[in-house]
Design a protein around this motif. Structure first.
Motif, PDB file in Angstrom:
ATOM      1  N   THR A  65      22.177  78.125  54.807  1.00  0.00           N
ATOM      2  CA  THR A  65      21.676  76.902  55.415  1.00  0.00           C
ATOM      3  C   THR A  65      22.270  76.707  56.806  1.00  0.00           C
ATOM      4  O   THR A  65      23.470  76.896  57.015  1.00  0.00           O
ATOM      5  CB  THR A  65      21.998  75.695  54.537  1.00  0.00           C
ATOM      6  OG1 THR A  65      21.410  75.882  53.243  1.00  0.00           O
ATOM      7  CG2 THR A  65      21.448  74.419  55.138  1.00  0.00           C
TER       8      THR A  65
ATOM      9  N   GLY B  13      22.318  73.874  60.065  1.00  0.00           N
ATOM     10  CA  GLY B  13      22.027  72.481  60.344  1.00  0.00           C
ATOM     11  C   GLY B  13      22.477  72.027  61.711  1.00  0.00           C
ATOM     12  O   GLY B  13      23.292  72.680  62.375  1.00  0.00           O
TER      13      GLY B  13
ATOM     14  N   LEU C 228      24.778  64.355  59.661  1.00  0.00           N
ATOM     15  CA  LEU C 228      23.694  65.325  59.600  1.00  0.00           C
ATOM     16  C   LEU C 228      22.454  64.793  60.309  1.00  0.00           C
ATOM     17  O   LEU C 228      22.062  63.646  60.113  1.00  0.00           O
ATOM     18  CB  LEU C 228      23.360  65.654  58.149  1.00  0.00           C
ATOM     19  CG  LEU C 228      22.138  66.544  57.921  1.00  0.00           C
ATOM     20  CD1 LEU C 228      22.417  67.959  58.402  1.00  0.00           C
ATOM     21  CD2 LEU C 228      21.747  66.553  56.445  1.00  0.00           C
TER      22      LEU C 228
ATOM     23  N   ARG D 155      18.618  70.054  58.755  1.00  0.00           N
ATOM     24  CA  ARG D 155      19.048  71.372  58.327  1.00  0.00           C
ATOM     25  C   ARG D 155      17.871  72.144  57.756  1.00  0.00           C
ATOM     26  O   ARG D 155      16.859  71.571  57.360  1.00  0.00           O
ATOM     27  CB  ARG D 155      20.199  71.315  57.330  1.00  0.00           C
ATOM     28  CG  ARG D 155      19.946  70.536  56.063  1.00  0.00           C
ATOM     29  CD  ARG D 155      21.197  70.574  55.206  1.00  0.00           C
ATOM     30  NE  ARG D 155      21.316  69.446  54.302  1.00  0.00           N
ATOM     31  CZ  ARG D 155      22.455  69.033  53.757  1.00  0.00           C
ATOM     32  NH1 ARG D 155      23.583  69.660  54.045  1.00  0.00           N
ATOM     33  NH2 ARG D 155      22.464  68.006  52.947  1.00  0.00           N
TER      34      ARG D 155
END
Length: 121
Positions: A33, A35, A47, A50
Motif C-alpha cells: 500500500t 499513501g 491520511l 492511499r
C-alpha cells in the motif's frame, strides 16, 4: 531500503489544481500500500489517500471527489491529482509506502521528506 521522493508541491490559488508525484527507489522485494498524508501547521499528520498494490484507492472524506490517487508500477511512482483546492488543504504532503526489503522482508513503512502545498489567493 526504500527511498521516497515527493515533487510537485507549490503555491496555488483556491480552486486550482496540483499534481504531486512520489518516486520510490532502493532495494525492495515488493511495495504494497502507498499513501499520501498531510500535516497542516501545528497539526498531526493525517491520511489523505492511499492505494493498494491492486489499484484500489481510498480517500479521506475531506478530499473525496477532489483528489485522485494513481499508481504506475512500471516506474514505481504514485501520483496525487488535486483539484478544487481549498485553503484548508495547505499542508506538507508526505508519501508513505509499505514495503518488504532484505534481509528480513518484514513489512516496513517508509516516508518521504515531504513537499509543501500552499493554497492561497
Amino acid at each position: 531500503q526504500v527511498q521516497l521522493v515527493e515533487s510537485g508541491g507549490g503555491l496555488v490559488q483556491p480552486g486550482g489544481s496540483l499534481r504531486l508525484s512520489c518516486a520510490a527507489s532502493g532495494t525492495f522485494f515488493s511495495i504494497n500500500t502507498v499513501g499520501w498524508y498531510r500535516q497542516p501547521p501545528g497539526k498531526q499528520r493525517d491520511l489523505v489517500a492511499r492505494i493498494t498494490s491492486g489499484g484500489s484507492p481510498n480517500y479521506a472524506d475531506s478530499v473525496k471527489g477532489r483528489f485522485t490517487i494513481a499508481r504506475e508500477h512500471a516506474n514505481n511512482t504514485v501520483y496525487l491529482q488535486m483539484t478544487s483546492l481549498k485553503p484548508e488543504d495547505t499542508a506538507v504532503y508526505y508519501c508513505n509506502a509499505a514495503a518488504r526489503s532484505p534481509p528480513s522482508y518484514i513489512l516496513t513503512e517508509y516516508w518521504g521528506r515531504g513537499t509543501q502545498v500552499t493554497v492561497s489567493s
